[in-house]
Design a protein around this motif. Structure first.
Motif, PDB file in Angstrom:
ATOM      1  N   UNK A 114       0.834  -1.201   0.000  1.00  0.00           N
ATOM      2  CA  UNK A 114       0.000   0.000   0.000  1.00  0.00           C
ATOM      3  C   UNK A 114       0.865   1.246   0.000  1.00  0.00           C
ATOM      4  N   UNK A 115       0.237   2.359  -0.291  1.00  0.00           N
ATOM      5  CA  UNK A 115       0.964   3.623  -0.324  1.00  0.00           C
ATOM      6  C   UNK A 115       1.417   4.005   1.082  1.00  0.00           C
ATOM      7  N   UNK A 116       2.641   4.456   1.156  1.00  0.00           N
ATOM      8  CA  UNK A 116       3.208   4.994   2.388  1.00  0.00           C
ATOM      9  C   UNK A 116       3.419   6.473   2.115  1.00  0.00           C
ATOM     10  N   UNK A 117       2.703   7.308   2.803  1.00  0.00           N
ATOM     11  CA  UNK A 117       2.827   8.737   2.548  1.00  0.00           C
ATOM     12  C   UNK A 117       4.049   9.292   3.281  1.00  0.00           C
ATOM     13  N   UNK A 118       4.612  10.325   2.686  1.00  0.00           N
ATOM     14  CA  UNK A 118       5.775  10.975   3.270  1.00  0.00           C
ATOM     15  C   UNK A 118       5.410  11.569   4.633  1.00  0.00           C
ATOM     16  N   UNK A 119       4.179  12.050   4.766  1.00  0.00           N
ATOM     17  CA  UNK A 119       3.765  12.635   6.037  1.00  0.00           C
ATOM     18  C   UNK A 119       3.710  11.593   7.157  1.00  0.00           C
ATOM     19  N   UNK A 120       3.361  10.345   6.828  1.00  0.00           N
ATOM     20  CA  UNK A 120       3.338   9.295   7.850  1.00  0.00           C
ATOM     21  C   UNK A 120       4.754   8.950   8.294  1.00  0.00           C
ATOM     22  N   UNK A 121       5.709   9.016   7.380  1.00  0.00           N
ATOM     23  CA  UNK A 121       7.104   8.758   7.749  1.00  0.00           C
ATOM     24  C   UNK A 121       7.675   9.907   8.583  1.00  0.00           C
ATOM     25  N   UNK A 122       7.196  11.130   8.339  1.00  0.00           N
ATOM     26  CA  UNK A 122       7.701  12.287   9.083  1.00  0.00           C
ATOM     27  C   UNK A 122       7.424  12.177  10.576  1.00  0.00           C
ATOM     28  N   UNK A 123       6.408  11.436  10.937  1.00  0.00           N
ATOM     29  CA  UNK A 123       6.107  11.240  12.356  1.00  0.00           C
ATOM     30  C   UNK A 123       7.291  10.575  13.056  1.00  0.00           C
ATOM     31  N   UNK A 124       8.004   9.722  12.328  1.00  0.00           N
ATOM     32  CA  UNK A 124       9.147   8.987  12.888  1.00  0.00           C
ATOM     33  C   UNK A 124      10.489   9.553  12.423  1.00  0.00           C
ATOM     34  N   UNK A 125      10.493  10.776  11.970  1.00  0.00           N
ATOM     35  CA  UNK A 125      11.700  11.384  11.399  1.00  0.00           C
ATOM     36  C   UNK A 125      12.895  11.321  12.356  1.00  0.00           C
ATOM     37  N   UNK A 126      12.695  11.667  13.592  1.00  0.00           N
ATOM     38  CA  UNK A 126      13.816  11.703  14.537  1.00  0.00           C
ATOM     39  C   UNK A 126      14.464  10.324  14.680  1.00  0.00           C
ATOM     40  N   UNK A 127      13.638   9.284  14.849  1.00  0.00           N
ATOM     41  CA  UNK A 127      14.176   7.927  14.987  1.00  0.00           C
ATOM     42  C   UNK A 127      14.903   7.500  13.722  1.00  0.00           C
ATOM     43  N   UNK A 128      14.348   7.857  12.567  1.00  0.00           N
ATOM     44  CA  UNK A 128      14.952   7.478  11.287  1.00  0.00           C
ATOM     45  C   UNK A 128      16.293   8.184  11.101  1.00  0.00           C
ATOM     46  N   UNK A 129      16.337   9.480  11.346  1.00  0.00           N
ATOM     47  CA  UNK A 129      17.569  10.239  11.140  1.00  0.00           C
ATOM     48  C   UNK A 129      18.663   9.860  12.135  1.00  0.00           C
ATOM     49  N   UNK A 130      18.288   9.412  13.331  1.00  0.00           N
ATOM     50  CA  UNK A 130      19.277   9.044  14.341  1.00  0.00           C
ATOM     51  C   UNK A 130      19.887   7.661  14.113  1.00  0.00           C
ATOM     52  N   UNK A 131      19.341   6.913  13.159  1.00  0.00           N
ATOM     53  CA  UNK A 131      19.864   5.574  12.890  1.00  0.00           C
ATOM     54  C   UNK A 131      21.269   5.629  12.312  1.00  0.00           C
ATOM     55  N   UNK A 132      22.102   4.716  12.768  1.00  0.00           N
ATOM     56  CA  UNK A 132      23.419   4.520  12.174  1.00  0.00           C
ATOM     57  C   UNK A 132      23.278   3.534  11.025  1.00  0.00           C
ATOM     58  N   UNK A 133      24.219   3.539  10.093  1.00  0.00           N
ATOM     59  CA  UNK A 133      24.200   2.576   8.993  1.00  0.00           C
ATOM     60  C   UNK A 133      24.265   1.170   9.582  1.00  0.00           C
ATOM     61  N   UNK A 134      23.463   0.275   9.045  1.00  0.00           N
ATOM     62  CA  UNK A 134      23.373  -1.136   9.468  1.00  0.00           C
ATOM     63  C   UNK A 134      22.773  -1.289  10.869  1.00  0.00           C
ATOM     64  N   UNK A 135      21.847  -0.399  11.217  1.00  0.00           N
ATOM     65  CA  UNK A 135      21.131  -0.544  12.485  1.00  0.00           C
ATOM     66  C   UNK A 135      19.646  -0.291  12.242  1.00  0.00           C
ATOM     67  N   UNK A 136      18.829  -0.740  13.192  1.00  0.00           N
ATOM     68  CA  UNK A 136      17.394  -0.633  13.027  1.00  0.00           C
ATOM     69  C   UNK A 136      16.700  -0.083  14.255  1.00  0.00           C
ATOM     70  N   UNK A 137      15.451   0.310  14.062  1.00  0.00           N
ATOM     71  CA  UNK A 137      14.617   0.837  15.139  1.00  0.00           C
ATOM     72  C   UNK A 137      13.165   0.562  14.758  1.00  0.00           C
ATOM     73  N   UNK A 138      12.293   0.538  15.757  1.00  0.00           N
ATOM     74  CA  UNK A 138      10.865   0.394  15.459  1.00  0.00           C
ATOM     75  C   UNK A 138      10.125   1.640  15.931  1.00  0.00           C
ATOM     76  N   UNK A 139       8.941   1.824  15.357  1.00  0.00           N
ATOM     77  CA  UNK A 139       8.091   2.952  15.727  1.00  0.00           C
ATOM     78  C   UNK A 139       7.232   2.573  16.924  1.00  0.00           C
ATOM     79  N   UNK A 140       6.538   3.543  17.437  1.00  0.00           N
ATOM     80  CA  UNK A 140       5.509   3.271  18.431  1.00  0.00           C
ATOM     81  C   UNK A 140       4.342   2.589  17.723  1.00  0.00           C
ATOM     82  N   UNK A 141       3.571   1.790  18.422  1.00  0.00           N
ATOM     83  CA  UNK A 141       2.414   1.169  17.771  1.00  0.00           C
ATOM     84  C   UNK A 141       1.403   2.233  17.338  1.00  0.00           C
ATOM     85  N   UNK A 142       0.740   1.972  16.216  1.00  0.00           N
ATOM     86  CA  UNK A 142      -0.276   2.896  15.726  1.00  0.00           C
ATOM     87  C   UNK A 142      -1.406   2.086  15.096  1.00  0.00           C
ATOM     88  N   UNK A 143      -2.577   2.693  15.083  1.00  0.00           N
ATOM     89  CA  UNK A 143      -3.726   2.052  14.440  1.00  0.00           C
ATOM     90  C   UNK A 143      -3.788   2.507  12.989  1.00  0.00           C
TER      91      UNK A 143
END
Length: 186
Positions: A114-143
């Motif tokens: 399904x489509x992933x909107x850029x605005x939905x990814x922006x909610x997790x911008x801080x976690x995404x930008x803080x990632x180091x190469x070859x590392x992962x993180x998960x978001x908070x649960x959402x409905x």
């Protein structure tokens, strides 16, 4: 309300003892129900977080980031077709709700379901930008729009590109119904 409290304090000692005992029992049972729910939710969240990070890492290692710079939006772009086929293959193995590649500007380059909107990814911008190469993180649960619980897992492939999955967290619905049972018991 004042008259009820006044009536209780003017009643017999037996009635006052029963009311006070009932209130204490209600507070204790309600507190235990809340603590039990939070404990079960925390255990589940730790488990699914570990699971998604491991899954994201394993799937990301199967992607070759060499051609990411060559992805273009036209439908016969070889790099786009390569990653689309690779993501379809990975999705077939894991049966995820969604799997996608995006860049540091949070622009989705390749997606499976399904489509992933850029605005939905922006909610997790801080976690995404803080990632180091070859590392992962998960978001908070959402409905999601379908009313079900989901989590996103993000993995940084290179300095410019990320890999993401959207995984169902359906057990959160069961935990929510468990909370209603605890409230009912209380």
């Amino acid at each position: 309300m004042k008259t009820l409290i006044k009536h209780i304090f003017n009643s017999s000692i037996k009635t006052r003892i029963i009311v006070i005992f009932s209130l204490i029992a209600l507070i204790l049972v309600g507190s235990m129900a809340f603590i039990s729910y939070q404990f079960a939710r925390d255990i589940y969240m730790e488990q699914i977080e570990d699971q998604i990070i491991m899954m994201n890492s394993a799937l990301a290692h199967d992607l070759n980031p060499v051609y990411l710079d060559y992805i273009q939006s036209d439908s016969d772009n070889k790099a786009l077709l390569y990653y689309k086929n690779k993501l379809d293959e990975l999705n077939g193995i894991m049966e995820l709700h969604n799997i996608f590649l995006f860049d540091k500007n949070l622009l989705v380059l390749v997606k499976v379901n399904e489509d992933i909107s850029q605005s939905r990814l922006k909610i997790n911008r801080r976690e995404i930008e803080d990632l180091q190469v070859a590392s992962g993180v998960i978001s908070l649960p959402f409905k999601g729009e379908d009313g079900n619980w989901y989590l996103w897992g993000f993995y940084r492939l290179t300095d410019r590109y990320y890999f993401g999955i959207q995984e169902s967290a359906e057990r959160l619905d069961r935990l929510d119904s468990l909370a209603l049972i605890f409230i009912g018991i209380a």
